[in-house]
Write a protein that holds these residues in place. Structure first.
Motif, mmCIF file in Angstrom:
data_model
loop_
_atom_site.group_PDB
_atom_site.id
_atom_site.type_symbol
_atom_site.label_atom_id
_atom_site.label_comp_id
_atom_site.label_asym_id
_atom_site.label_seq_id
_atom_site.Cartn_x
_atom_site.Cartn_y
_atom_site.Cartn_z
ATOM 1 N N PHE A 183 0.810 -1.214 0.000
ATOM 2 C CA PHE A 183 0.000 0.000 0.000
ATOM 3 C C PHE A 183 0.853 1.278 0.000
ATOM 4 O O PHE A 183 0.565 2.209 -0.751
ATOM 5 N N PRO A 184 1.971 1.414 0.821
ATOM 6 C CA PRO A 184 2.835 2.604 0.678
ATOM 7 C C PRO A 184 3.432 2.699 -0.725
ATOM 8 O O PRO A 184 3.540 3.800 -1.286
ATOM 9 N N PHE A 185 3.838 1.564 -1.261
ATOM 10 C CA PHE A 185 4.368 1.580 -2.625
ATOM 11 C C PHE A 185 3.313 2.071 -3.608
ATOM 12 O O PHE A 185 3.608 2.858 -4.518
ATOM 13 N N LEU A 193 -5.885 13.119 -3.888
ATOM 14 C CA LEU A 193 -6.448 12.835 -2.572
ATOM 15 C C LEU A 193 -7.442 11.675 -2.612
ATOM 16 O O LEU A 193 -7.464 10.820 -1.722
ATOM 17 N N ILE A 194 -8.276 11.669 -3.679
ATOM 18 C CA ILE A 194 -9.247 10.571 -3.805
ATOM 19 C C ILE A 194 -8.515 9.243 -3.934
ATOM 20 O O ILE A 194 -8.900 8.234 -3.327
ATOM 21 N N GLY A 219 -8.739 6.149 -1.510
ATOM 22 C CA GLY A 219 -9.071 4.801 -1.958
ATOM 23 C C GLY A 219 -8.019 3.793 -1.535
ATOM 24 O O GLY A 219 -8.344 2.672 -1.115
ATOM 25 N N ILE A 220 -6.761 4.200 -1.648
ATOM 26 C CA ILE A 220 -5.689 3.287 -1.240
ATOM 27 C C ILE A 220 -5.777 3.019 0.260
ATOM 28 O O ILE A 220 -5.644 1.864 0.713
ATOM 29 N N ARG A 236 -7.408 -0.549 4.700
ATOM 30 C CA ARG A 236 -8.201 -0.920 5.873
ATOM 31 C C ARG A 236 -9.102 -2.118 5.563
ATOM 32 O O ARG A 236 -9.276 -3.009 6.393
ATOM 33 N N SER A 237 -9.726 -2.096 4.352
ATOM 34 C CA SER A 237 -10.586 -3.221 3.975
ATOM 35 C C SER A 237 -9.800 -4.506 3.912
ATOM 36 O O SER A 237 -10.268 -5.573 4.352
#
Length: 777
Positions: free
Chosen positions: A7-9, A219-220, A224-225, A230-231
């Motif tokens: 996710f950070p990548f 930002l969107i 989403g990321i 979290r999901s």
């Protein structure tokens, strides 16, 4: 953890993509903005050149000399610069450069775009090149291009500078030959300055929009990321919990559970229950295949079952598993297909049902024995049913015979009493004959009650569905019991609710009256003083039909609560003393209860000992619209008198085998002036009907040699009386007996014992109808 590092990548990649998009879009917007400026500058310059060429083609333009327009000084060498027209106007020549300068000066004032002509050699000092133009002109002179673009400040504001080489053309020599130029020489350039402030303002706006929109998209995307992260974390946690629950269920299940890999024919997972049921350790179970635990199935059957599970997704069946010590156990198996690590595996759960199967076999043995018992019992019940039906048929035959055998002598008794009374002159004898008739009526009532009860129990009682007025039923009730109540000193009140007065219904008035007669007769019987009141009113029975409630109240002896339970049972009264003191068979209320049920209602009593009683019953009747109701009026004259007046001398054929009944019927008809011929059986009746025409035939039904039904059919088929009214005279009380008479060709029915008024009414009605018919052939 590896998936969490993605996710950070993904956020870095997303930021880089958006940054590249911003850079490319800024470059694209800048290029597009400048292309728009270049296009506008080129369009304006083309327009200026077109104007100049037009003016050059005409050698310039002559314009009036005014205060603001003087002769151009640097055109003094041009012949004919100044002219005077025939009308005296003074004109001066403007060469193309002067025309273009004046046009561009005005265009610049209005739109800010300035065009001009410049050159290294020039006539007009105002056309001298500036610092930006001079090096470009020198390059044109050296043949280094024919046009050039550039951005430069003019009066401290950015402008797009555009310069295009200008060559000597025919017509230019008039003014510029003096400078040494020849046709085709590059003599200067046409230039244009376009203000860039509007374009820069648009560029700033577009870049601001690009930055804002990309920032929002960035930002969107990051949101989403983050949501996906979290999901994914929740999913991973749920999967971990699911795996934990699965493992708990897997290990704690009462069933054996295993996961089978058909590609390697091994059990890759299994719980302790599976091992325990088959008697293997976990290490031993891991080395087993399907053939080791299911010896009854062939490899082909196993493959077919696996293919079925994969295709359908699941399957359930029963089989036998072999334990480690060689014992075969019955198993209930459920299999389903599942994906695990990109492999298609089969999860199998099985339960030992050996004890259940043994119980089922035992139950099957008992069931087979039970079926034999049921078959035997069914045979016995069928025999009992046949016997009951035979008994019921015998009962119906007995009732029909009893009806005939009882009513026939009753007809003779009551008929003879009636004849004797008509001829009795002694008042004491009249009283005695009336008492005899009352006893006969009472006996006939008992016979009728027994037959009615028998017909109801045999479900052979049918109700009529004719139109009648409730007023008439109540008037007949008051007429029937008025004298009897008066003789006991009782008041008899018969009242209809106001809304029922004049109302017509569809139903059976005879059976309705029968219930009321039973209730009113009992009320008068058991009341010594006071009154008997009869009421009728509407009541809601929960249906669309008219619901009526009838009540018969008295001030008599009343009935104790314990005795009320037996009232509506056959041959029952409140107690034995009642029977001894008041008499009666106890059938009236039982019949009334069943008749009320046939009318869709119920019956009951409200009473207490010593305080009188109120018997009530309800009935559902179809109400007749007042506009469609048929009004009937009773004849003012008795039928006996009408017979003497209108039909005296009419010829009647009386067909009757019983001598006493012959005499009774014959005497009753001769008393009113009718001529009577007699026939003792059906054969004799046919002979008379073929030789004599009669006005009416009275036909007994049960006779020796030929019965009345066969005789009627023969008369209708071939005689002089094919249309003569034929009335049945029968003691049979069942509706099917009356219908059989009508089916044979008879017109009506006169029951036995014969009631003179009823007989006279039927004779008068049918003789009147016969008189209205056309003559017989």
């Amino acid at each position: 953890m590896k998936s969490q590092r993605m996710f950070p990548f993904a956020a870095i990649v997303w930021t880089g993509v958006l940054a590249a998009s911003v850079a490319w879009n800024i470059h694209h917007v800048r290029q597009e903005t400048m292309d728009m400026a270049y296009a506008e500058a080129r369009a304006n310059l083309n327009k200026d050149i077109s104007f100049r060429r037009w003016a050059t083609g005409h050698g310039g333009v002559f314009v009036p000399i005014t205060e603001t327009q003087r002769s151009v000084p640097f055109l003094s060498h041009v012949p004919g610069r100044d002219v005077t027209t025939q009308d005296g106007r003074e004109l001066t020549l403007l060469n193309p450069a002067s025309v273009l300068r004046q046009v561009m000066d005005r265009y610049s004032e209005e739109y800010g775009i300035r065009g001009r002509i410049t050159g290294l050699r020039y006539l007009n000092p105002g056309n001298a090149p500036d610092d930006w133009e001079r090096p470009r002109l020198e390059a044109f002179t050296r043949g280094e291009g024919t046009e050039v673009w550039g951005i430069a400040d003019i009066d401290g504001k950015p402008h797009l500078r555009y310069l295009r080489a200008m060559f000597m053309e025919p017509g230019c020599e008039l003014c510029h030959a003096i400078l040494g130029y020849k046709t085709g020489d590059m003599r200067g350039a046409t230039g244009l300055s376009l203000p860039l402030e509007p374009y820069y303002a648009k560029l700033d706006h577009d870049m601001l929009f690009l930055g804002g929109s990309h920032g929002l998209i960035w930002l969107i995307g990051l949101t989403g990321i983050g949501w996906a992260r979290r999901s994914h974390a929740r999913h991973e946690a749920e999967r971990s919990r699911g795996e934990m629950r699965f493992r708990m269920l897997f290990e704690n299940s009462r069933d054996g559970i295993l996961i089978y890999d058909p590609d390697i024919d091994r059990f890759v997972e299994f719980n302790d229950v599976a091992c325990a049921q088959l008697g293997y350790s976990r290490d031993e179970f891991a080395q087993l295949s399907v053939a080791d635990i299911e010896p009854g199935g062939s490899p082909a059957q196993t493959r077919e079952r696996i293919a079925s599970v994969r295709e359908r997704g699941w399957d359930s069946f029963e089989t036998r598993h072999r334990t480690k010590d060689g014992e075969l156990r019955n198993m209930s198996v459920t299999a389903q297909s599942l994906m695990l690590d990109d492999r298609t595996l089969i999860q199998v759960s099985f339960r030992d049902i050996t004890e259940r199967k043994q119980s089922e076999l035992e139950l099957e043995r008992h069931r087979n024995h039970l079926e034999d018992l049921v078959a035997n019992r069914t045979t016995q019940l069928q025999l009992a049913k046949d016997a009951a039906e035979a008994a019921n048929r015998a009962k119906s035959t007995f009732l029909a015979n009893m009806s005939h055998e009882l009513r026939t002598p009753m007809n003779g008794i009551m008929g003879m009493v009636a004849l004797a009374r008509r001829r009795m002159g002694d008042p004491a004898g009249v009283v005695q004959l009336d008492k005899a008739m009352a006893s006969a009526d009472h006996l006939l009532g008992i016979i009728n009650d027994i037959l009615d009860l028998s017909k109801i129990e045999a479900e052979r009682m049918t109700l009529e569905h004719g139109e009648f007025a409730l007023d008439t039923v109540f008037e007949q009730l008051a007429s029937l019991f008025g004298q009897r109540a008066a003789e006991k000193g009782l008041a008899l009140r018969v009242e209809l609710a106001p809304e029922l007065v004049g109302q017509h219904f569809l139903g059976d008035p005879l059976r309705l009256g029968q219930i009321l007669i039973n209730l009113v007769g009992n009320a008068i019987k058991f009341t010594e003083r006071g009154e008997v009141a009869v009421h009728a009113r509407w009541v809601d029975l929960g249906t669309a039909d008219a619901g009526l409630r009838f009540e018969v109240s008295d001030t008599g002896i009343g009935i104790a609560q314990a005795g009320q339970q037996r009232l509506f049972s056959a041959f029952e009264q409140a107690d034995g003393s009642t029977t001894r003191k008041y008499g009666g068979t106890g059938l009236g209320l039982a019949i009334s209860k069943r008749l009320a049920g046939l009318m869709g209602g119920t019956i009951g009593v409200d009473s207490s000992a010593g305080h009188g009683s109120t018997f009530w019953f309800t009935a559902r009747l179809d109400r007749v619209d007042a506009s469609n109701a048929t009004t009937t009026h009773a004849a003012a004259e008795a039928p006996e008198a009408r017979l003497r007046r209108d039909h005296a001398g009419s010829r009647i054929l009386l067909v009757e085998d019983e001598p006493i009944n012959q005499e009774v019927s014959r005497c009753l008809m001769e008393d009113v002036g009718l001529r009577v011929d007699q026939a003792e059986n059906g054969i004799r009746a046919i002979e008379l009907a073929r030789t004599m025409r009669y006005d009416l035939i009275l036909m007994d039904v049960q006779m020796p040699e030929m019965n009345g039904l066969d005789a009627t059919r023969a008369i209708r088929e071939d005689s002089l009386n094919t249309t003569t009214p034929i009335l049945a005279m029968t003691a049979n009380a069942f509706a099917e007996d009356r219908q059989a008479c009508l089916d044979a060709g008879m017109d009506d029915h006169v029951g036995k014992p014969v009631v003179p008024d009823v007989m006279y009414e039927r004779l008068c009605e049918w003789l009147t109808r016969a008189g209205a018919r056309s003559p017989q052939a």
